[in-house]
Write an enzyme that holds these catalytic residues in place. Sequence first.
Site, PDB file in Angstrom:
ATOM      1  NE  ARG A 261      -2.173   1.977   3.483  1.00 12.61           N
ATOM      2  CZ  ARG A 261      -1.682   1.496   4.799  1.00 12.61           C
ATOM      3  NH1 ARG A 261      -2.398   0.391   5.379  1.00 12.61           N
ATOM      4  NH2 ARG A 261      -0.897   2.062   5.670  1.00 12.61           N
ATOM      5  CG  HIS A 265      -6.192   1.850   6.119  1.00  9.18           C
ATOM      6  ND1 HIS A 265      -6.273   0.637   5.665  1.00  9.18           N
ATOM      7  CD2 HIS A 265      -7.413   1.908   6.794  1.00  9.18           C
ATOM      8  CE1 HIS A 265      -7.610  -0.098   5.890  1.00  9.18           C
ATOM      9  NE2 HIS A 265      -8.313   0.756   6.695  1.00  9.18           N
ATOM     10  CE1 TYR A 274       1.020   2.139   8.725  1.00  8.90           C
ATOM     11  CE2 TYR A 274      -0.028   3.871   9.990  1.00  8.90           C
ATOM     12  CZ  TYR A 274       0.113   3.109   8.934  1.00  8.90           C
ATOM     13  OH  TYR A 274      -0.757   2.992   7.941  1.00  8.90           O
TER      14      TYR A 274
END
Length: 343
Positions: A261, A265, A274
């Site tokens: 990705r 998100h 993160y």
Amino acid sequence: MSTDWAAEWAAGDGEPLRFLGPDGGLVRPDLPRPPDDLLGEALRLMLLSRALDQKCTSLHRQGRLGLYAPVLGQEAAVVGSHLAIDPATDWLVPASREQPAMLRHGWPLDRLLASLLGRIDAARIPDHVRMLPRQQSIASQLPHAAGIAWATAIRGLDGVTLAYCGDGATSEGDFHEACNLAGVMGVPLVLVVINNQYAISTPVSRQTRAIRLAHRARGYGFPGVAVDGDDLFAVHEVTRQAVERARAGGGPTMIEAVTYRMSFHNTSDNPSLYRDPSEEAEAGLRDPVARLVAYATGAGLMTPDAIDVVEAEVRAEVAAALDLALSYPAPGPEEIFRHVFSD
């Protein structure tokens, strides 16, 4: 030439199958590749997806559009798999970021944008389109997918159900229930698990001890195969064979498309909290769109100028669809009750 890709992968070292390298060169030139006209359709869909991502992200930042989940980095996994089915006979069960598949399946672009703008009446999926709505509740679409495939088989129809989910969905009970039912009943289901390495902020390494998610298919009694999800050729060929097998009564197949990705998100997420920037930069070297462009130009199928023309066309297509979507009436307070209560 016909190869049982699931069997070949199961007998190998667990590395995802790859036909097309990151530089656009053929890793295994002896293997099947999509027809040239299909590659043109694939590239257009992938570029349309990117144009849609850019526009919707911009609209969200302006406060004009709700939550949006970009497809950026996953285009080959979505487009390559969907090109293997026939929207006239087959069902599509999306998760939440399969926009190019939903468009190819028959949901008009202005209607897709209307759904993101909250124009709920205009967003309705047309009756003739064999597709469920996108699903934000993780994995809850999968039992429905298994049920649709089972119903198709019971009715003796020549239809296959293509369902999508992410790596995070494989940790949900609905995933197990759907796969178990699909395996027991031998339904014509092709399940594409898009392993983009993160369930929002949770890496795959924190979700499972399995080496590959595709190995889980064995426990349900049907084949599983992992492919390079940034390789349109590998995704399409493996899905094509799985669809052919399902249509012939051979039952379900699980395909793990190993990708990344490259964006957030969704528009409420901040991946810098993160993810290591070097990880993102490394993933960019495997960009599925750049890979297909390199192949198409290197093989003489398209010129850079022709690709520029397509990019301009899809941006104009998104702009025109947005104007139409904005013209649809916004819902009023009464919509809270309509379609919920009879009186």
